[in-house]
Write a protein that holds these residues in place. Structure first.
Motif, PDB file in Angstrom:
ATOM      1  N   ALA A 178       1.080  -1.541   0.117  1.00  0.00           N
ATOM      2  CA  ALA A 178       0.145   0.142  -0.027  1.00  0.00           C
ATOM      3  C   ALA A 178       1.016   1.218   0.097  1.00  0.00           C
ATOM      4  O   ALA A 178       1.796   1.302   0.564  1.00  0.00           O
ATOM      5  N   GLU A 179       0.656   2.108  -0.718  1.00  0.00           N
ATOM      6  CA  GLU A 179       1.147   3.474  -0.826  1.00  0.00           C
ATOM      7  C   GLU A 179       0.361   4.645  -0.434  1.00  0.00           C
ATOM      8  O   GLU A 179      -0.564   4.862  -1.254  1.00  0.00           O
ATOM      9  N   LEU A 180       0.662   4.950   0.930  1.00  0.00           N
ATOM     10  CA  LEU A 180      -0.097   6.129   1.273  1.00  0.00           C
ATOM     11  C   LEU A 180       0.403   7.591   0.657  1.00  0.00           C
ATOM     12  O   LEU A 180       1.083   8.299   1.367  1.00  0.00           O
ATOM     13  N   ILE A 181      -0.030   7.591  -0.674  1.00  0.00           N
ATOM     14  CA  ILE A 181       0.515   8.832  -1.327  1.00  0.00           C
ATOM     15  C   ILE A 181      -0.021   9.935  -0.654  1.00  0.00           C
ATOM     16  O   ILE A 181      -1.213  10.102  -0.369  1.00  0.00           O
ATOM     17  N   PRO A 182       0.809  11.166  -0.734  1.00  0.00           N
ATOM     18  CA  PRO A 182       0.442  12.204  -0.020  1.00  0.00           C
ATOM     19  C   PRO A 182      -0.755  13.077  -0.768  1.00  0.00           C
ATOM     20  O   PRO A 182      -1.391  13.972  -0.239  1.00  0.00           O
ATOM     21  N   LEU A 183      -1.036  12.696  -1.983  1.00  0.00           N
ATOM     22  CA  LEU A 183      -2.020  13.095  -2.631  1.00  0.00           C
ATOM     23  C   LEU A 183      -3.410  12.923  -2.125  1.00  0.00           C
ATOM     24  O   LEU A 183      -4.294  13.775  -2.388  1.00  0.00           O
ATOM     25  N   ALA A 184      -3.428  11.944  -1.524  1.00  0.00           N
ATOM     26  CA  ALA A 184      -4.754  11.692  -0.911  1.00  0.00           C
ATOM     27  C   ALA A 184      -5.225  12.125   0.584  1.00  0.00           C
ATOM     28  O   ALA A 184      -6.278  12.295   0.878  1.00  0.00           O
ATOM     29  N   SER A 185      -4.311  12.857   1.080  1.00  0.00           N
ATOM     30  CA  SER A 185      -4.624  13.204   2.587  1.00  0.00           C
ATOM     31  C   SER A 185      -3.459  14.192   3.229  1.00  0.00           C
ATOM     32  O   SER A 185      -2.249  13.809   2.647  1.00  0.00           O
ATOM     33  N   PRO A 186      -3.759  15.175   3.734  1.00  0.00           N
ATOM     34  CA  PRO A 186      -2.613  16.036   4.304  1.00  0.00           C
ATOM     35  C   PRO A 186      -1.951  15.317   5.343  1.00  0.00           C
ATOM     36  O   PRO A 186      -1.104  15.665   5.889  1.00  0.00           O
ATOM     37  N   ASP A 187      -2.373  14.334   5.756  1.00  0.00           N
ATOM     38  CA  ASP A 187      -1.685  13.473   6.821  1.00  0.00           C
ATOM     39  C   ASP A 187      -0.842  12.410   6.221  1.00  0.00           C
ATOM     40  O   ASP A 187      -0.117  11.865   7.122  1.00  0.00           O
ATOM     41  N   PHE A 188      -0.680  12.266   5.006  1.00  0.00           N
ATOM     42  CA  PHE A 188       0.331  11.420   4.389  1.00  0.00           C
ATOM     43  C   PHE A 188       1.476  12.198   3.839  1.00  0.00           C
ATOM     44  O   PHE A 188       1.297  13.181   3.622  1.00  0.00           O
ATOM     45  N   GLU A 189       2.579  11.370   4.068  1.00  0.00           N
ATOM     46  CA  GLU A 189       3.845  11.956   3.839  1.00  0.00           C
ATOM     47  C   GLU A 189       4.523  11.234   2.658  1.00  0.00           C
ATOM     48  O   GLU A 189       4.432  10.271   2.521  1.00  0.00           O
ATOM     49  N   SER A 190       5.404  11.810   1.904  1.00  0.00           N
ATOM     50  CA  SER A 190       6.194  11.420   1.045  1.00  0.00           C
ATOM     51  C   SER A 190       7.391  10.532   1.773  1.00  0.00           C
ATOM     52  O   SER A 190       7.304  10.721   2.990  1.00  0.00           O
ATOM     53  N   GLY A 191       7.793   9.478   1.018  1.00  0.00           N
ATOM     54  CA  GLY A 191       8.756   8.873   1.591  1.00  0.00           C
ATOM     55  C   GLY A 191       8.622   7.339   1.692  1.00  0.00           C
ATOM     56  O   GLY A 191       7.535   7.036   1.093  1.00  0.00           O
ATOM     57  N   PRO A 192       9.629   6.578   2.122  1.00  0.00           N
ATOM     58  CA  PRO A 192       9.301   4.941   2.241  1.00  0.00           C
ATOM     59  C   PRO A 192       8.095   4.696   3.114  1.00  0.00           C
ATOM     60  O   PRO A 192       7.765   5.577   3.991  1.00  0.00           O
ATOM     61  N   PRO A 193       7.397   3.651   2.805  1.00  0.00           N
ATOM     62  CA  PRO A 193       6.317   3.172   3.638  1.00  0.00           C
ATOM     63  C   PRO A 193       6.552   3.262   5.130  1.00  0.00           C
ATOM     64  O   PRO A 193       7.675   2.835   5.504  1.00  0.00           O
ATOM     65  N   ARG A 194       5.416   3.997   5.619  1.00  0.00           N
ATOM     66  CA  ARG A 194       5.441   4.038   7.146  1.00  0.00           C
ATOM     67  C   ARG A 194       4.692   3.057   7.655  1.00  0.00           C
ATOM     68  O   ARG A 194       4.013   2.185   6.820  1.00  0.00           O
ATOM     69  N   PRO A 195       4.647   3.090   9.168  1.00  0.00           N
ATOM     70  CA  PRO A 195       3.844   1.872   9.696  1.00  0.00           C
ATOM     71  C   PRO A 195       2.776   1.942   9.423  1.00  0.00           C
ATOM     72  O   PRO A 195       2.075   0.689   9.099  1.00  0.00           O
ATOM     73  N   ARG A 196       1.905   2.989   9.236  1.00  0.00           N
ATOM     74  CA  ARG A 196       0.489   3.082   8.790  1.00  0.00           C
ATOM     75  C   ARG A 196       0.224   2.181   7.463  1.00  0.00           C
ATOM     76  O   ARG A 196      -0.729   1.288   7.408  1.00  0.00           O
ATOM     77  N   ALA A 197       1.127   2.475   6.503  1.00  0.00           N
ATOM     78  CA  ALA A 197       0.881   1.811   5.076  1.00  0.00           C
ATOM     79  C   ALA A 197       1.234   0.407   5.234  1.00  0.00           C
ATOM     80  O   ALA A 197       0.438  -0.483   4.673  1.00  0.00           O
ATOM     81  N   ILE A 198       2.298   0.139   6.022  1.00  0.00           N
ATOM     82  CA  ILE A 198       2.397  -1.537   6.229  1.00  0.00           C
ATOM     83  C   ILE A 198       1.367  -2.070   6.958  1.00  0.00           C
ATOM     84  O   ILE A 198       1.124  -3.113   6.473  1.00  0.00           O
TER      85      ILE A 198
END
Lengths: 238, 277, 238, 277, 277, 238
Positions: B84-104
């Motif tokens: 899953a990629e929580l791309i920052p396009l989708a929410s102000p709470d998502f950040e660029s960069g390698p997958p973080r705990p939430r995406a994992i």
């Protein structure tokens, strides 16, 4: 470049039936996302692209802030399933360069001095890629910035021209791009005719270059109308 | 307390008070889930794909198939990899960069639901007469985040798998075991249902505003037989035994409804803001 | 799941001689490290786990601080030699997820509002891994937090149940985990019976689920006594 | 406004005013490029190398050759990989760490100029009777940054490629197709010319001070026949159609002069501050 | 000056004054090392392991063996790879994340001591009749940091290597050259001794408090014959020639004592705070 | 270590014709770069090394600053083409360790207390590597610091000695390093004779060690004269 692919048909039209100076079909819709401050969806041939804007918003950490103007950050990326062979997630060198030139093009028309210490984030995601994703992404991002109400001197509009089988043609499709002789993606400010993005690779004589450039610029004016149209529909809907 | 915090506080109280009276800010009842729109086959470059809208949440799942090596301990089975990629396009709470705990966590919880229910018949993904297997890449991209990614993602992934064609002819071209393309064999249809605890109430299918103020979250994935295949408690907070039993019930019940939507030949569709994707 | 492994013996006991509802041997010792603010060592079957607490301490960089409460950070990791095939150092997806759910479980009982702008760091290191490292790590971390004097509503206690050969059993060992049909790790607050961690994968009917859940909860009460005992020995030693 | 900003502002005005009058801070005319010193063969451990000084800018390009795999879609061709490292030794504006956008852009623009002009005859880099090809690693290291890395890098790379010897004997030793060493076959000599817009004037080969206050940048790479092989507009700012036509002209014209320098057996050399490297 | 700095200053003066009088805060003489407890075979999943306590410092070394490729320039030898993880569990000064300079220095200094003394007979780690060799992974985990990781790590690693069993039967199962398990062949027993300079005095086996205020550090690794195998000066500060000669002497002398501990069948053991690990 | 390479000739000289206690040729030039605050270029045998200093300058982010003294950061790295097989760009474990010990050696003579909250950056780039790049880099960096006017107690000077074919020799070349029995890189403060860098690996008896050490120290005094000479030429040129 593979010389064995025939890109022009006997009737002079291109493989997909377009004339040499004809654009692929383009659809633009503004304001398609709830969370983003501005957004646009764009289809251009088989390209499917979303652009979203967040900001101007506070920039952290603070030592990255510019006390004189807003920072514009642009991130262009491609979904893993947007290309025939799965793309590994994460930025590669190509997308890093594209993000840089698109971001610089956009910043050329944003009044960044009006909101110092902030950041304007531009996110472009390509979900389905045909040739020309960077001009598609930039065209969408410009609409998204307007949708977000970010103060801009003007909209910007992008399009590419190129050369296939020694013929200058507009808006290369995927086959044409792979087997073509040159590609010239550009972005202009339609209201002034100024150029804010220009890249080229391949082989063009100065005369071919001028022809390709004019073709791309003319097409930008067509696309500009679609951008304005999308924004009008958006405002009308509100 | 900053002004921002004061406004957050007021909103928190408002939502809490509504829920105490069995109401929600968008008019739903606590056990009501939002409208679901399922649009399969939206990405031509993917072997399978689906866009799901779950209320204001929108998410795309895409499937790619490649040839690869099996895991050493299951050489007769295909491989499935979920990202899953929580791309920052989708929410102000998502950040660029390698997958973080939430995406994992999102990818792994969806993966477990699919994997543990045996949704894909992985044995059918061995290339006959070869050491190779087909690898199923499942990629999840939220594009507009208004809460409850878990359920939106599970629906999108199952739907995308259902419309996935394995391009076996191309992938095995030139090898000794030339194959024909075939439909990805799907055996089971797990559905997850997620609720969060707000005050003393379990609230199903939370919006972003509700997630912002919620305590514990529980996701329960059930199969067509009403059995449990995966669970995940998340977020800071506590659940009672009753909360959990209630969520199991809800998952079985709501799962049936959603499974019907998935199976329907004509997919229901809320009016799309933009035409095709 | 490999159906050829027999996990239940003819006498109805499990491969390691345990009854279906019997825990593996557990040892807990609190306050085993000098440098950490709190610590615990735990053996659970063949699992060997250390937990250490640092904090509440100042959080840098400052823009990561929360002005209303402490941040709880949890890092679960496995030593390279803790498993049969050497594990490469550094976090993987599994340990990232486990760190997240353990950290959330612990934060559910910490009075974080009492020390805003700080961070409480929870480090869990698995030196020898049998099945059930996450419940072992969480049980140890809870004791370590108490040892550190971090204000908590209550201790929390973790244990797993599962299903092997269509039988619900407590606290799966490695062989059972590999060849089993379901695993249900849980953590509860023994003083209230509330659940703060619950994960499941496999196949359970609702009735089996309730049976497994009750079995794990009951075992937590046994383990809770061992946790309190470890803390009493620790305080007595001081 | 801080003191630093005030000084920057004053310098900006000064440079701007000079340029309005057709003058530059270092005495050049707007269309004049700085002295170029080309020193090939400076690194013995490299298969090819050149140091270029372009006014106060200094840069080293080095070439390494290895055996490797071809790209799947061009199995009969060698591979060329271009990397630039903006090492912090060269400028206070460069930072340690993984390659950033600026380094990537530099490497890719230089690469396109070389690649699109067919400078290297990649077909000659297939190892006969083997699946392997020769891989040409082009590495660019600015060591002193006073503006216009693009042009300095292109010159240094072309020169380094011209003096590259493929160590084929060693690389194919012991294999069935033992080869002799050979000179890397160079077919074309692309040269890039870069200008930046300051006020209304296109200024060629900018110094760092000029880059600091410039608007748009345009790089045009042309070949020996006066055709265009690569272009790159960069930086924040706008260009007119006339600006671009002007830069194409400049690239063709100045390219000829620089190509002469490259071809000269006796390289011109500005007095070197340090003796050998 | 902050309050924290004032307290640090006072402690610094106190320790300095003690040492001027030949005393240390924990009662030791400057050339005295702390009690050493060596507990081998503590990790069943490792092929070899040892826990060492050196005063308040505690550290675990574990050995894993795998099949792998030899280095191209020594095809007849096994491979040894040493890694140290400064896990933040062990000290408030350690941070999460990829290995930092301090961890890398520790691993490399320990590695050099082992490697240069020929401690492991790497030639015995070639798999006969195969291109493969056994790879010895040495992993160092400090768990409680009270100074002098270098010496604690070297002792733990040597001890762990001494109790390492190569699982050759399992690793070569099914291949043509089925082997039997065997004890890892250890030829030499290097021991390192570390001192730091505080004021004008070299202080052996420093605690954390002493390291906090120390100048230069010197580690000298000697072998059973009293020869030097590795040295490493570290930290900011200067050493005299006499300091270095003194440390060489200490290393030879103290090395003998520690080597006796290592060889003792009954390991001495300080009372363990926790029972088994 | 390969015993079959003969490193000493029949006439007692080394393969490259040097006596056992003879340095390779060394050239040093100070102030070779425009942008850096100080710089030096150094050739030592076939080593070609540049060193540059930036600072003391402000350190960001602020929480990395030390309120009592300047931070000294050192980055030693090797160009990809500096060795026979292309080196991948980016730091590896070897260069990380070398950066650390060189940085610590330099900081041992810098008056860091004079400019708290700042950073002094030392960059060393090896463009062509023979054996002994770390002593070459450190010797160059010391000159570059002086060129930058960074307040120092004294210059420092580095050199290595080693052992080949049971003979202690000065300043190992590449072949000697690869096939040798010991290497002892050192750095001293010539004005006091104190040691600020010392590493060793291989096999030396205590007597051999003392011999090698004295040989390296003596050579440092020769090199120190070259360093001073380079700085004098630099000042004369201004």
């Amino acid at each position: 470049m593979n010389k064995e692919v025939k890109l022009l048909r006997e009737d002079g039209l291109r493989l997909d039936g377009r004339r040499y100076d004809e654009l692929r079909p383009i659809k633009i819709e503004a304001g398609v996302l709830n969370r983003a401050d501005g957004s646009a969806y764009l289809e251009w041939g088989s390209n499917k692209v979303l652009a979203a804007i967040y900001g101007p918003r506070e920039l952290h950490p603070r030592h990255m802030q510019n006390s004189m103007k807003a920072i514009v950050r642009c991130k262009y990326s491609m979904a893993s399933f947007s290309v025939p062979d799965r793309k590994r997630p994460g930025p590669d060198r190509r997308s890093t360069e594209i993000s840089k030139v698109i971001g610089e093009a956009l910043e050329s028309v944003i009044f960044t001095e009006q909101f110092p210490r902030t950041v304007v984030d531009v996110f472009i995601e390509v979900f389905q890629a045909d040739a020309g994703t960077r001009v598609a992404g930039l065209t969408a991002a410009s609409v998204a910035l307007a949708d977000a109400g970010v103060p801009m001197k003007a909209l910007i509009t992008a399009c590419a021209a190129g050369k296939v089988e020694d013929t200058v043609v507009l808006d290369l499709g995927k086959l044409e791009d792979n087997a073509g002789q040159a590609d010239l993606p550009m972005a202009i400010i339609p209201t002034t005719g100024e150029i804010v993005l220009m890249q080229m690779d391949g082989h063009l004589t100065p005369a071919e270059f001028r022809k390709a450039r004019d073709m791309a610029v003319n097409a930008c004016y067509q696309i500009y109308e679609m951008q304005k149209d999308a924004l009008k529909r958006r405002y009308a809907a509100e | 307390m900053s002004e921002e915090n004061v406004i957050a506080e007021i909103k928190r109280d408002y939502i809490n008070n509504l829920i105490k009276r069995g109401k929600r800010i968008d008019g739903r009842k606590p056990d009501e889930i939002r409208d679901i729109s399922i649009t399969p086959n939206i990405i031509e470059t993917a072997e399978g794909s689906t866009r799901v809208k779950l209320g204001g949440t929108e998410l795309i799942a895409g499937i790619k198939i490649a040839l690869g090596e099996p895991y050493p301990d299951s050489k007769d089975k295909g491989v499935m990899i979920t990202t899953a990629e929580l791309i920052p396009l989708a929410s102000p709470d998502f950040e660029s960069g390698p997958p973080r705990p939430r995406a994992i966590e999102l990818a792994r919880v969806v993966d477990r639901g699919i994997r543990e229910s045996g949704a894909i018949d992985l044995k059918a993904l061995k290339v006959p007469g070869s050491d190779k297997v087909f690898v199923v890449f499942i990629d999840i991209y939220p594009v507009d985040m208004d809460g409850n990614l878990f359920d939106a993602a599970t629906i999108a992934v199952i739907s995308a798998l259902m419309n996935t064609r394995v391009p076996a002819a191309e992938l095995t071209a030139g090898s000794e075991t030339q194959m024909q393309d075939f439909q990805l064999p799907i055996k089971y249809y797990p559905i997850s249902i997620t609720g969060v605890k707000i005050g003393d109430t379990m609230v199903l299918d939370p919006t972003q505003e509700e997630e912002d103020i919620a305590g514990a979250r529980l996701t329960v994935t059930t199969d067509v037989d009403g059995n449990i295949r995966a669970m995940q408690k998340g977020r800071i907070g506590r659940l009672s035994v009753e909360d959990i039993d209630y969520m199991v019930e809800c998952s079985i019940e709501k799962g049936k409804e959603i499974r019907k939507l998935l199976m329907a030949e004509e997919k229901p569709s809320v009016p799309s803001q933009y035409p095709v994707l």
